[in-house]
Design an enzyme around this catalytic site. Sequence first.
Site, PDB file in Angstrom:
ATOM      1  N   HIS A 107     -15.617  39.461  45.868  1.00  0.00           N
ATOM      2  CA  HIS A 107     -16.232  39.560  47.196  1.00  0.00           C
ATOM      3  C   HIS A 107     -15.109  39.321  48.211  1.00  0.00           C
ATOM      4  O   HIS A 107     -14.197  38.529  47.943  1.00  0.00           O
ATOM      5  CB  HIS A 107     -17.246  38.451  47.465  1.00  0.00           C
ATOM      6  CG  HIS A 107     -18.423  38.397  46.549  1.00  0.00           C
ATOM      7  ND1 HIS A 107     -18.380  37.790  45.332  1.00  0.00           N
ATOM      8  CD2 HIS A 107     -19.694  38.819  46.720  1.00  0.00           C
ATOM      9  CE1 HIS A 107     -19.584  37.855  44.763  1.00  0.00           C
ATOM     10  NE2 HIS A 107     -20.404  38.479  45.580  1.00  0.00           N
ATOM     11  N   ASP A 110     -14.283  35.718  48.601  1.00  0.00           N
ATOM     12  CA  ASP A 110     -13.666  35.021  47.459  1.00  0.00           C
ATOM     13  C   ASP A 110     -12.157  35.078  47.587  1.00  0.00           C
ATOM     14  O   ASP A 110     -11.450  34.141  47.258  1.00  0.00           O
ATOM     15  CB  ASP A 110     -13.950  35.695  46.100  1.00  0.00           C
ATOM     16  CG  ASP A 110     -15.396  35.994  45.851  1.00  0.00           C
ATOM     17  OD1 ASP A 110     -16.239  35.272  46.391  1.00  0.00           O
ATOM     18  OD2 ASP A 110     -15.662  36.963  45.099  1.00  0.00           O
ATOM     19  N   GLU A 238     -27.297  46.192  42.814  1.00  0.00           N
ATOM     20  CA  GLU A 238     -27.549  45.231  41.726  1.00  0.00           C
ATOM     21  C   GLU A 238     -28.920  44.577  41.920  1.00  0.00           C
ATOM     22  O   GLU A 238     -29.111  43.787  42.833  1.00  0.00           O
ATOM     23  CB  GLU A 238     -26.444  44.172  41.740  1.00  0.00           C
ATOM     24  CG  GLU A 238     -26.600  43.145  40.642  1.00  0.00           C
ATOM     25  CD  GLU A 238     -25.462  42.119  40.651  1.00  0.00           C
ATOM     26  OE1 GLU A 238     -24.330  42.480  40.997  1.00  0.00           O
ATOM     27  OE2 GLU A 238     -25.735  40.955  40.322  1.00  0.00           O
ATOM     28  N   GLU A 274     -27.429  43.139  35.778  1.00  0.00           N
ATOM     29  CA  GLU A 274     -27.022  41.806  35.314  1.00  0.00           C
ATOM     30  C   GLU A 274     -28.079  41.263  34.350  1.00  0.00           C
ATOM     31  O   GLU A 274     -29.277  41.256  34.653  1.00  0.00           O
ATOM     32  CB  GLU A 274     -26.844  40.855  36.495  1.00  0.00           C
ATOM     33  CG  GLU A 274     -26.467  39.466  36.011  1.00  0.00           C
ATOM     34  CD  GLU A 274     -26.112  38.478  37.100  1.00  0.00           C
ATOM     35  OE1 GLU A 274     -25.444  38.861  38.079  1.00  0.00           O
ATOM     36  OE2 GLU A 274     -26.506  37.304  36.957  1.00  0.00           O
ATOM     37  N   ASP A 313     -31.063  31.212  37.550  1.00  0.00           N
ATOM     38  CA  ASP A 313     -29.957  32.135  37.343  1.00  0.00           C
ATOM     39  C   ASP A 313     -28.774  31.295  36.864  1.00  0.00           C
ATOM     40  O   ASP A 313     -27.887  30.954  37.637  1.00  0.00           O
ATOM     41  CB  ASP A 313     -29.654  32.816  38.684  1.00  0.00           C
ATOM     42  CG  ASP A 313     -28.742  33.998  38.535  1.00  0.00           C
ATOM     43  OD1 ASP A 313     -28.611  34.513  37.418  1.00  0.00           O
ATOM     44  OD2 ASP A 313     -28.169  34.417  39.559  1.00  0.00           O
TER      45      ASP A 313
HETATM   46  C1  XLS Z   1     -25.693  36.806  42.428  1.00  0.00           C
HETATM   47  C2  XLS Z   1     -25.087  38.098  42.139  1.00  0.00           C
HETATM   48  C3  XLS Z   1     -23.753  38.364  42.805  1.00  0.00           C
HETATM   49  C4  XLS Z   1     -23.379  39.818  42.739  1.00  0.00           C
HETATM   50  C5  XLS Z   1     -22.275  40.202  43.649  1.00  0.00           C
HETATM   51  O1  XLS Z   1     -26.674  36.396  41.814  1.00  0.00           O
HETATM   52  O2  XLS Z   1     -24.995  38.227  40.754  1.00  0.00           O
HETATM   53  O3  XLS Z   1     -22.768  37.552  42.283  1.00  0.00           O
HETATM   54  O4  XLS Z   1     -23.028  40.196  41.442  1.00  0.00           O
HETATM   55  O5  XLS Z   1     -22.560  39.902  44.965  1.00  0.00           O
HETATM   56 CA    CA Z   2     -26.637  35.877  38.436  1.00  0.00          CA
HETATM   57 CA    CA Z   3     -24.067  39.749  39.501  1.00  0.00          CA
END
Ligand code: XLS
Ligand code: CA
Ligand code: CA
Length: 444
Positions: A107, A110, A238, A274, A313
């Site tokens: 990001h 980051d 995502e 994910e 999560d």
């Molecule tokens: C958070 C997300 C994030 C994305 C990217 O839960 O997984 O990390 O992958 O912004």
């Molecule tokens: Ca996650």
């Molecule tokens: Ca992610």
Amino acid sequence: MTYYTGKTEHFAGIGKIPFEGRKSDTPLAYKFYDANKVVAGKTMAEHLRFAVAYWHSFCGTGADPFGAGTRNFSWEKHSDPVDNAMEKLDAAFEFITKLGVPYYCFHDRDMAPAGDTVAQSEANLQKLVAAAKERQNSTGVKLLWGTANLFSHPKFMNGASTNPQFEVVAAAAAQVKAALDATVALGGENYVFWGGREGYTCLLNTDMKQEIEHMGRFLQMARDYGRSIGFKGAYLVEPKPMEPSKHQYDVDAATVIGFLKEFGLENDFKLNIEANHATLASHSFTHELQISADAGMLGSIDANRGDAQNGWDTDQFPTDIYQTTEAMMVVLQNGGLGSGGLNFDAKLRRNSTDAEDLFLAHIGGMDAFARGLEIADQLLANSALPSLKSDRYASFQSGNGLKFANGEMDLTALAALAPVNEEMPLVSGKQELIENIINQYLYK
Ligand code: XLS
Ligand code: CA
Ligand code: CA
């Protein structure tokens, strides 16, 4: 590789991680991930396209809502946050090259700290991007995807592109524009949109229709800008159902696919699936992969897992070979991940505080997927699994079944083909046989 400050080795005492094979007892060695081993016509490295996630690996301190961070970052020793970021970049490339992973993901925030103004934030990012480019060139490490953090800053408390306040939408645009510039400058192969706060906490004060329309418009603008500066990769959305929002608009793969089609984005966008987000949505990881693959929109994977005991999560490193086997069967049948890869969006446990733990975590995740790839290939190539599935649909391969499938009959014609008797021979789904075969291959 040129280090920013002297030649500080941040992961001292740990060298390049070798492949030693399944008989090895060396903790810092691969047991299954043999980058050059050929499976189903491609090397493991080509199939798996692993990436290190900058945020968890180099920014995640281990802090939780009940306590401060537990990890010690050796690069955090300067008074200027940009200097810290430069040395963190050194540490990141040292780690990635020692691990032998070809890609990373980041990001904007980051990699580079925000400044007091938008212009300052952009200047910080540009400085870090220039340094990252040098390190990419000298190490051969590549960028799998870039993204913008549109959820941490307080101004995003009501969302980014779906925020009811126009100024915040514009601020999000400035960040996405700069992050797209950064991704293109670094040769990023994909660009990710994760809408962490694109949702609501209370429907009573939310105009959901308007917010979702704004999100569609925003993504169209981002797509057009990216293409105008030469971004040729895939845009990825995502899905995640909740956390931090109570409800996130990108609930799951099916919802996102419908949204992308509604806004004419389906030719430029794919999905980044994910594992832990799938389970949060009460689906399985494989379900989300399969839905995306069936729509021709499986773009990339954030490889992690949740914890069966709770619904958070937890972003743990993947270790479950049954799950990686199922996932790799979908990926193999999809013909691979195209420009996508397997990004370890996973973090160390708060009490994993040794420098080697970050290596051990990645080694475990990579070995789990490498072994999953091998088993998936054997199941698809040698076992009865593919035919057990296709045989269930044999009655649609010819005759009236095929006519029905091709839309060549109406309901009256179909009804006329009903068997005379209510009772008819039943065809077993063979689930237990399939599960037994998988267990057999897991240990073959
Ligand atoms: C958070 C997300 C994030 C994305 C990217 O839960 O997984 O990390 O992958 O912004
Ligand atoms: Ca996650
Ligand atoms: Ca992610």
